[in-house]
Design a protein around this motif. Structure first.
Motif, PDB file in Angstrom:
ATOM      1  N   PRO A  45       0.828  -1.203   0.000  1.00  0.00           N
ATOM      2  CA  PRO A  45       0.000   0.000   0.000  1.00  0.00           C
ATOM      3  C   PRO A  45       0.864   1.255   0.000  1.00  0.00           C
ATOM      4  O   PRO A  45       1.945   1.282   0.577  1.00  0.00           O
ATOM      5  N   ALA A  46       0.377   2.248  -0.681  1.00  0.00           N
ATOM      6  CA  ALA A  46       1.099   3.520  -0.732  1.00  0.00           C
ATOM      7  C   ALA A  46       1.058   4.177   0.646  1.00  0.00           C
ATOM      8  O   ALA A  46       0.050   4.102   1.339  1.00  0.00           O
ATOM      9  N   PRO A  47       2.155   4.802   1.047  1.00  0.00           N
ATOM     10  CA  PRO A  47       2.137   5.480   2.345  1.00  0.00           C
ATOM     11  C   PRO A  47       1.190   6.681   2.288  1.00  0.00           C
ATOM     12  O   PRO A  47       1.001   7.279   1.228  1.00  0.00           O
ATOM     13  N   PRO A  48       0.565   6.997   3.406  1.00  0.00           N
ATOM     14  CA  PRO A  48      -0.346   8.142   3.406  1.00  0.00           C
ATOM     15  C   PRO A  48       0.419   9.442   3.157  1.00  0.00           C
ATOM     16  O   PRO A  48       1.558   9.600   3.585  1.00  0.00           O
ATOM     17  N   ILE A  49      -0.216  10.332   2.463  1.00  0.00           N
ATOM     18  CA  ILE A  49       0.387  11.639   2.193  1.00  0.00           C
ATOM     19  C   ILE A  49      -0.029  12.574   3.321  1.00  0.00           C
ATOM     20  O   ILE A  49      -1.210  12.863   3.499  1.00  0.00           O
ATOM     21  N   VAL A  50       0.940  12.987   4.077  1.00  0.00           N
ATOM     22  CA  VAL A  50       0.684  13.860   5.221  1.00  0.00           C
ATOM     23  C   VAL A  50       1.360  15.192   4.938  1.00  0.00           C
ATOM     24  O   VAL A  50       2.572  15.237   4.715  1.00  0.00           O
TER      25      VAL A  50
END
Length: 66
Positions: A45-50
């Motif tokens: 899964p792609a890491p969350p964009i924070v």
């Protein structure tokens, strides 16, 4: 996927089930995942964009109350 292709090549009766228009490979893959016979370790899964946090500006207290 390899297992599914082998079933197709052998014209296995295991693939003679109603799929109601859905992809039979996905159905079988879901069965195998549920039975924990295969894993989707290759799907990362792609890491969350924070958004980066900016520090707050320092507040200066004045003597007045509002």
């Amino acid at each position: 996927m390899k297992f599914f292709i082998e079933l197709q090549d052998a014209k296995s009766p295991l693939l003679d089930f109603p799929s109601r228009g859905r992809d039979k490979w996905r159905i079988i893959h879901t069965w195998l995942l549920t039975a924990q016979r295969v894993t989707d370790h290759w799907i990362v899964p792609a890491p969350p964009i924070v958004p980066p946090r900016r520090p707050r500006a320092a507040r200066h207290r004045t003597g007045c109350k509002t």
